[in-house]
Design a protein around this motif. Structure first.
Motif, PDB file in Angstrom:
ATOM      1  N   UNK A  49       7.687  13.015  -6.877  1.00  0.00           N
ATOM      2  CA  UNK A  49       6.949  13.317  -5.689  1.00  0.00           C
ATOM      3  C   UNK A  49       5.248  12.427  -5.842  1.00  0.00           C
ATOM      4  N   UNK A  50       4.984  12.002  -7.073  1.00  0.00           N
ATOM      5  CA  UNK A  50       3.856  10.968  -7.296  1.00  0.00           C
ATOM      6  C   UNK A  50       4.281   9.887  -6.878  1.00  0.00           C
ATOM      7  N   UNK A  51       5.336   9.131  -6.970  1.00  0.00           N
ATOM      8  CA  UNK A  51       6.145   7.869  -6.551  1.00  0.00           C
ATOM      9  C   UNK A  51       6.085   7.840  -5.186  1.00  0.00           C
ATOM     10  N   UNK A  52       6.441   8.945  -4.516  1.00  0.00           N
ATOM     11  CA  UNK A  52       6.422   9.093  -2.993  1.00  0.00           C
ATOM     12  C   UNK A  52       5.045   8.999  -2.431  1.00  0.00           C
ATOM     13  N   UNK A  53       4.200   9.677  -3.149  1.00  0.00           N
ATOM     14  CA  UNK A  53       2.762   9.642  -2.814  1.00  0.00           C
ATOM     15  C   UNK A  53       2.346   8.189  -2.988  1.00  0.00           C
ATOM     16  N   UNK A  54       2.534   7.386  -3.941  1.00  0.00           N
ATOM     17  CA  UNK A  54       2.125   6.317  -4.224  1.00  0.00           C
ATOM     18  C   UNK A  54       2.769   5.173  -3.203  1.00  0.00           C
ATOM     19  N   UNK A  55       3.879   5.630  -2.681  1.00  0.00           N
ATOM     20  CA  UNK A  55       4.479   4.599  -1.660  1.00  0.00           C
ATOM     21  C   UNK A  55       3.522   4.743  -0.298  1.00  0.00           C
ATOM     22  N   UNK A  56       3.196   5.793  -0.187  1.00  0.00           N
ATOM     23  CA  UNK A  56       2.525   6.068   1.137  1.00  0.00           C
ATOM     24  C   UNK A  56       1.134   5.323   0.967  1.00  0.00           C
ATOM     25  N   UNK A  57       0.585   5.517  -0.252  1.00  0.00           N
ATOM     26  CA  UNK A  57      -0.834   5.043  -0.412  1.00  0.00           C
ATOM     27  C   UNK A  57      -0.598   3.543  -0.341  1.00  0.00           C
ATOM     28  N   UNK A  58       0.292   3.096  -0.788  1.00  0.00           N
ATOM     29  CA  UNK A  58       0.639   1.360  -0.689  1.00  0.00           C
ATOM     30  C   UNK A  58       0.587   1.019   0.465  1.00  0.00           C
ATOM     31  N   UNK A  59       1.462   1.715   1.450  1.00  0.00           N
ATOM     32  CA  UNK A  59       1.664   1.345   2.851  1.00  0.00           C
ATOM     33  C   UNK A  59       0.119   1.477   3.547  1.00  0.00           C
ATOM     34  N   UNK A  60      -0.452   2.538   3.183  1.00  0.00           N
ATOM     35  CA  UNK A  60      -1.838   2.746   3.937  1.00  0.00           C
ATOM     36  C   UNK A  60      -3.163   1.941   3.145  1.00  0.00           C
ATOM     37  N   UNK A  61      -2.597   1.128   2.139  1.00  0.00           N
ATOM     38  CA  UNK A  61      -3.679   0.425   1.281  1.00  0.00           C
ATOM     39  C   UNK A  61      -4.676   1.038   0.848  1.00  0.00           C
ATOM     40  N   UNK A  62      -4.748   2.358   0.408  1.00  0.00           N
ATOM     41  CA  UNK A  62      -5.779   3.465   0.391  1.00  0.00           C
ATOM     42  C   UNK A  62      -6.344   3.089  -1.334  1.00  0.00           C
ATOM     43  N   UNK A  63      -7.506   2.453  -1.417  1.00  0.00           N
ATOM     44  CA  UNK A  63      -7.811   2.356  -2.803  1.00  0.00           C
ATOM     45  C   UNK A  63      -8.258   3.589  -3.656  1.00  0.00           C
ATOM     46  N   UNK A  64      -9.114   4.437  -3.056  1.00  0.00           N
ATOM     47  CA  UNK A  64      -9.370   5.531  -3.338  1.00  0.00           C
ATOM     48  C   UNK A  64      -8.516   6.642  -3.813  1.00  0.00           C
ATOM     49  N   UNK A  65      -7.419   6.651  -2.926  1.00  0.00           N
ATOM     50  CA  UNK A  65      -6.144   7.417  -3.532  1.00  0.00           C
ATOM     51  C   UNK A  65      -5.432   6.928  -4.314  1.00  0.00           C
ATOM     52  N   UNK A  66      -5.487   5.533  -4.682  1.00  0.00           N
ATOM     53  CA  UNK A  66      -4.512   4.895  -5.624  1.00  0.00           C
ATOM     54  C   UNK A  66      -5.317   5.003  -6.946  1.00  0.00           C
ATOM     55  N   UNK A  67      -6.846   5.247  -7.041  1.00  0.00           N
ATOM     56  CA  UNK A  67      -7.419   5.255  -8.456  1.00  0.00           C
ATOM     57  C   UNK A  67      -7.013   6.739  -8.553  1.00  0.00           C
ATOM     58  N   UNK A  68      -7.114   7.824  -7.790  1.00  0.00           N
ATOM     59  CA  UNK A  68      -6.928   9.130  -8.346  1.00  0.00           C
ATOM     60  C   UNK A  68      -5.395   9.551  -8.579  1.00  0.00           C
ATOM     61  N   UNK A  69      -4.591   8.833  -8.001  1.00  0.00           N
ATOM     62  CA  UNK A  69      -3.053   9.075  -8.419  1.00  0.00           C
ATOM     63  C   UNK A  69      -2.571   8.288  -9.966  1.00  0.00           C
ATOM     64  N   UNK A  70      -3.187   7.239  -9.991  1.00  0.00           N
ATOM     65  CA  UNK A  70      -2.445   6.310 -10.868  1.00  0.00           C
ATOM     66  C   UNK A  70      -2.629   6.843 -12.477  1.00  0.00           C
ATOM     67  N   UNK A  71      -3.719   7.675 -12.626  1.00  0.00           N
ATOM     68  CA  UNK A  71      -3.688   8.247 -14.173  1.00  0.00           C
ATOM     69  C   UNK A  71      -2.681   9.015 -14.436  1.00  0.00           C
ATOM     70  N   UNK A  72      -2.634  10.095 -13.570  1.00  0.00           N
ATOM     71  CA  UNK A  72      -1.535  11.089 -13.952  1.00  0.00           C
ATOM     72  C   UNK A  72      -0.181  10.427 -13.696  1.00  0.00           C
ATOM     73  N   UNK A  73       0.156   9.561 -12.991  1.00  0.00           N
ATOM     74  CA  UNK A  73       1.564   9.041 -12.641  1.00  0.00           C
ATOM     75  C   UNK A  73       1.738   8.250 -13.890  1.00  0.00           C
ATOM     76  N   UNK A  74       0.795   7.424 -14.191  1.00  0.00           N
ATOM     77  CA  UNK A  74       1.196   6.368 -15.494  1.00  0.00           C
ATOM     78  C   UNK A  74       1.312   7.125 -16.759  1.00  0.00           C
ATOM     79  N   UNK A  75       0.708   8.363 -16.757  1.00  0.00           N
ATOM     80  CA  UNK A  75       0.677   9.372 -17.737  1.00  0.00           C
ATOM     81  C   UNK A  75       2.385   9.955 -17.844  1.00  0.00           C
ATOM     82  N   UNK A  76       2.681  10.234 -16.851  1.00  0.00           N
ATOM     83  CA  UNK A  76       3.830  10.932 -16.924  1.00  0.00           C
ATOM     84  C   UNK A  76       4.828  10.056 -17.013  1.00  0.00           C
TER      85      UNK A  76
END
Length: 85
Positions: A49-76
Motif C-alpha cells: 500500500x505504501x508503494x502504491x502511495x509512493x507511485x501516486x506521489x511520484x506521478x504528482x511530484x509531491x515533495x511534501x508527501x514524499x518526505x512524509x511517506x519515505x521514513x515509514x516505507x524505508x523502515x518497513x
C-alpha cells in the motif's frame, strides 16, 4: 528464490533511496512499481500500500508527501529485507 527476492528488494531499496535524495521522480516511479509487485508477492500488504502511495506521489511530484511517506516505507522495506535474510 529467497536470495533472488532479497537481491531484488535491495536493488529497489537503493533505487528508492537515490530517487528520494535527488527528487528523481522517474526513479521513484520505477522503484515503487517494482516494490508494489515484490511486496504483494510476499504478502507484505502494508508495504504494498505504501508503494502504491509512493507511485501516486511520484506521478504528482509531491515533495511534501514524499518526505512524509519515505521514513515509514524505508523502515518497513529494511525490516522485510532483514526478515528474509
Amino acid at each position: 528464490l529467497l536470495a533472488r527476492l532479497t537481491e531484488d528488494l535491495t536493488t529497489t531499496q537503493t533505487l528508492l533511496e537515490q530517487g528520494t535524495a535527488t527528487a528523481d521522480w522517474t526513479r521513484l516511479r520505477e522503484g515503487s512499481h517494482v516494490l508494489i509487485s515484490l511486496a504483494g508477492s510476499v504478502g507484505a500488504l502494508s508495504l504494498q500500500t505504501m508503494a502504491e502511495n509512493l507511485n501516486a506521489i511520484a506521478h504528482a511530484q509531491d515533495h511534501g508527501a514524499l518526505a512524509t511517506l519515505m521514513p515509514p516505507l524505508t523502515g518497513e522495506l529494511a525490516s522485510l529485507i532483514q526478515l528474509i535474510r
